[in-house]
Design a protein around this motif. Structure first.
Motif, PDB file in Angstrom:
ATOM      1  N   GLU A 177       0.813  -1.222   0.000  1.00 42.79           N
ATOM      2  CA  GLU A 177       0.000   0.000   0.000  1.00 42.79           C
ATOM      3  C   GLU A 177       0.846   1.271   0.000  1.00 42.79           C
ATOM      4  O   GLU A 177       0.309   2.376   0.079  1.00 42.79           O
ATOM      5  N   SER A 178       2.173   1.144  -0.074  1.00 41.27           N
ATOM      6  CA  SER A 178       3.036   2.312   0.129  1.00 41.27           C
ATOM      7  C   SER A 178       2.850   3.379  -0.939  1.00 41.27           C
ATOM      8  O   SER A 178       2.926   4.574  -0.636  1.00 41.27           O
ATOM      9  N   ALA A 179       2.590   2.984  -2.190  1.00 36.97           N
ATOM     10  CA  ALA A 179       2.435   3.988  -3.248  1.00 36.97           C
ATOM     11  C   ALA A 179       1.271   4.916  -2.938  1.00 36.97           C
ATOM     12  O   ALA A 179       1.370   6.142  -3.083  1.00 36.97           O
ATOM     13  N   ARG A 180       0.136   4.334  -2.502  1.00 35.90           N
ATOM     14  CA  ARG A 180      -1.011   5.159  -2.149  1.00 35.90           C
ATOM     15  C   ARG A 180      -0.710   6.043  -0.938  1.00 35.90           C
ATOM     16  O   ARG A 180      -1.071   7.226  -0.907  1.00 35.90           O
ATOM     17  N   GLN A 181      -0.046   5.471   0.043  1.00 36.62           N
ATOM     18  CA  GLN A 181       0.286   6.224   1.256  1.00 36.62           C
ATOM     19  C   GLN A 181       1.205   7.404   0.946  1.00 36.62           C
ATOM     20  O   GLN A 181       1.027   8.501   1.499  1.00 36.62           O
ATOM     21  N   ILE A 182       2.181   7.192   0.070  1.00 34.89           N
ATOM     22  CA  ILE A 182       3.089   8.279  -0.296  1.00 34.89           C
ATOM     23  C   ILE A 182       2.314   9.434  -0.904  1.00 34.89           C
ATOM     24  O   ILE A 182       2.535  10.607  -0.545  1.00 34.89           O
ATOM     25  N   VAL A 183       1.392   9.129  -1.802  1.00 36.92           N
ATOM     26  CA  VAL A 183       0.600  10.187  -2.439  1.00 36.92           C
ATOM     27  C   VAL A 183      -0.274  10.886  -1.399  1.00 36.92           C
ATOM     28  O   VAL A 183      -0.333  12.125  -1.334  1.00 36.92           O
ATOM     29  N   GLU A 184      -0.965  10.113  -0.557  1.00 31.78           N
ATOM     30  CA  GLU A 184      -1.844  10.701   0.462  1.00 31.78           C
ATOM     31  C   GLU A 184      -1.078  11.613   1.409  1.00 31.78           C
ATOM     32  O   GLU A 184      -1.512  12.741   1.705  1.00 31.78           O
ATOM     33  N   VAL A 185       0.043  11.137   1.899  1.00 33.06           N
ATOM     34  CA  VAL A 185       0.800  11.917   2.881  1.00 33.06           C
ATOM     35  C   VAL A 185       1.456  13.127   2.230  1.00 33.06           C
ATOM     36  O   VAL A 185       1.488  14.218   2.812  1.00 33.06           O
ATOM     37  N   ALA A 186       1.971  12.958   1.016  1.00 27.88           N
ATOM     38  CA  ALA A 186       2.559  14.103   0.317  1.00 27.88           C
ATOM     39  C   ALA A 186       1.532  15.210   0.136  1.00 27.88           C
ATOM     40  O   ALA A 186       1.820  16.403   0.349  1.00 27.88           O
ATOM     41  N   GLN A 187       0.309  14.840  -0.232  1.00 29.12           N
ATOM     42  CA  GLN A 187      -0.749  15.839  -0.399  1.00 29.12           C
ATOM     43  C   GLN A 187      -1.126  16.469   0.937  1.00 29.12           C
ATOM     44  O   GLN A 187      -1.352  17.684   1.026  1.00 29.12           O
ATOM     45  N   ALA A 188      -1.180  15.658   1.983  1.00 22.50           N
ATOM     46  CA  ALA A 188      -1.517  16.176   3.309  1.00 22.50           C
ATOM     47  C   ALA A 188      -0.434  17.128   3.807  1.00 22.50           C
ATOM     48  O   ALA A 188      -0.741  18.176   4.406  1.00 22.50           O
ATOM     49  N   GLU A 190       1.605  18.908   1.947  1.00 22.81           N
ATOM     50  CA  GLU A 190       1.499  20.141   1.160  1.00 22.81           C
ATOM     51  C   GLU A 190       0.421  21.049   1.742  1.00 22.81           C
ATOM     52  O   GLU A 190       0.629  22.258   1.908  1.00 22.81           O
ATOM     53  N   ARG A 191      -0.713  20.462   2.089  1.00 17.32           N
ATOM     54  CA  ARG A 191      -1.802  21.256   2.670  1.00 17.32           C
ATOM     55  C   ARG A 191      -1.416  21.774   4.046  1.00 17.32           C
ATOM     56  O   ARG A 191      -1.728  22.924   4.399  1.00 17.32           O
ATOM     57  N   ALA A 192      -0.727  20.953   4.833  1.00 21.40           N
ATOM     58  CA  ALA A 192      -0.293  21.392   6.158  1.00 21.40           C
ATOM     59  C   ALA A 192       0.611  22.617   6.048  1.00 21.40           C
ATOM     60  O   ALA A 192       0.448  23.595   6.797  1.00 21.40           O
ATOM     61  N   HIS A 193       1.550  22.585   5.126  1.00 19.02           N
ATOM     62  CA  HIS A 193       2.433  23.737   4.943  1.00 19.02           C
ATOM     63  C   HIS A 193       1.660  24.971   4.488  1.00 19.02           C
ATOM     64  O   HIS A 193       1.948  26.089   4.919  1.00 19.02           O
TER      65      HIS A 193
END
Length: 353
Positions: A177-188, A190-193
């Motif tokens: 599941e790491s590919a999906r997690q990388i995308v989800e966390v990267a987007q999160a 970006e929004r956090a910043h």
């Protein structure tokens, strides 16, 4: 009373040689080491906006380690990751979220990291008293059979609304599941910043094939360091990683790409040198490395916590994030353990190797 170098040496026992080890792999001069003005010298040179810089500074500037560049963080997300019963039965007061925050405050921590529910339950009382780090994803660990996945439990907007200065997330690098997690966390992240929150990534490995011939390579220096490198690539401000316990995962598992010099020149068998390779993969320390404290084993917790702190500090790391060793015992003892960890970073005689 703060621990002296002699006290630390006694706690290290047979590992006291860690205090005099000289790193001959990646020299300390190549690193960006923790300093009290790290926000000015490192983070302010990045694309992070002013509100993110203020959030990072709120963590750097709080607790007993305030303005040293080092951090001591209390993480209590184990109620989900390891089940509430397994985590809190040893000390049931921590079923109450307020006691989690009280422990972080009494323990002189830079910040407290926990779940949406824990921090939301006491946010109006404590968000202005200690920096909050909201863990935004978890392995819910109730599905049967168990699966190793990280799923989102809320939004970054919600974390900001309850007064958090940072969000934390886990990626199980190497998992299906790491590919999906990388995308989800990267987007999160970006929004956090965008919203002015700092970001902390739990860079863990999960794959049944990472165990071979009785050796567990989930904490191999080469594999865990590559996880760190992926973490800073998606703009984690701080990387959380387990201490390396071995090396040579790439070679033993015969996959991926590595280089012979990783093992001949850039690492050795010494845990400080193995951890330094983790630091190097955090952009040579530009993004701080904090190591986890691990499970509670009872009588040896204090010595193990101090040993981990010595390794992290001498390797060039930014601090420790220790939970179960602190909250699975009476609060007074938990405070003492957190303070002992902090004393290692406050002790000027414990230097970078």
């Amino acid at each position: 009373m703060a621990l002296t170098l002699n006290d630390i040496e006694q706690q290290l026992g047979p590992h006291a040689g860690l205090l005099i080890h000289k790193c001959e792999t990646i020299h300390k001069e190549a690193l960006h080491l923790p300093t009290g003005d790290v926000v000015d010298t490192i983070y302010a040179q990045t694309n992070r906006n002013n509100n993110v810089l203020r959030s990072i500074q709120s963590i750097i500037g709080h607790g007993r380690l305030a303005n040293t560049g080092y951090v001591s963080i209390l993480p209590v997300d184990q109620g989900i990751e390891h089940s509430a019963g397994a985590s809190f039965a040893p000390n049931p007061i921590y079923f109450d979220p307020e006691n989690i925050v009280k422990l972080a405050i009494e323990g002189g921590c830079n910040a407290v990291a926990s779940t949406y529910g824990v921090l939301a339950a006491v946010s109006r009382k404590y968000a202005h008293k200690i920096p909050f780090i909201v863990k935004i994803n978890h392995n819910e660990f109730l599905s049967y059979p168990n699966k190793f996945d990280q799923i989102m439990f809320g939004s970054v907007e919600e974390a900001a609304a309850l007064g958090a200065v940072a969000v934390g997330a886990t990626i199980y690098f190497g998992s299906d599941e790491s590919a999906r997690q990388i995308v989800e966390v990267a987007q999160a992240f970006e929004r956090a910043h965008e919203l002015g929150l700092a970001t902390i990534l739990w860079c863990y490995l999960r794959n049944g094939e990472f165990k071979k011939d009785g050796v567990d390579y989930h904490t191999s220096a080469d594999l865990s360091s590559q996880a760190n490198h992926l973490g800073v690539t998606i703009q984690a401000d701080i990387i959380k990683q387990k201490l390396p316990t071995n090396n040579g995962g790439y070679n033993a598992l015969k996959f991926g790409k590595t280089h012979a010099k990783v093992y001949s020149d850039l690492t050795s068998d010494n845990p400080i040198d193995l951890t330094r390779y983790q630091v190097a993969n955090c952009y040579m320390g530009r993004m701080g490395l904090i190591n986890s404290g691990g499970e509670s084993k009872g009588a040896t917790d204090m010595a193990e916590a101090i040993t981990t702190a010595v390794i992290n500090k001498r390797a060039g790391g930014m601090g420790l994030i220790s939970g179960r060793k602190a909250f699975q015992k009476p609060m007074k003892e938990g405070v003492a353990l957190l303070n002992a960890i902090q004393d290692v970073y406050l002790c000027k005689d414990v230097t970078v190797a």
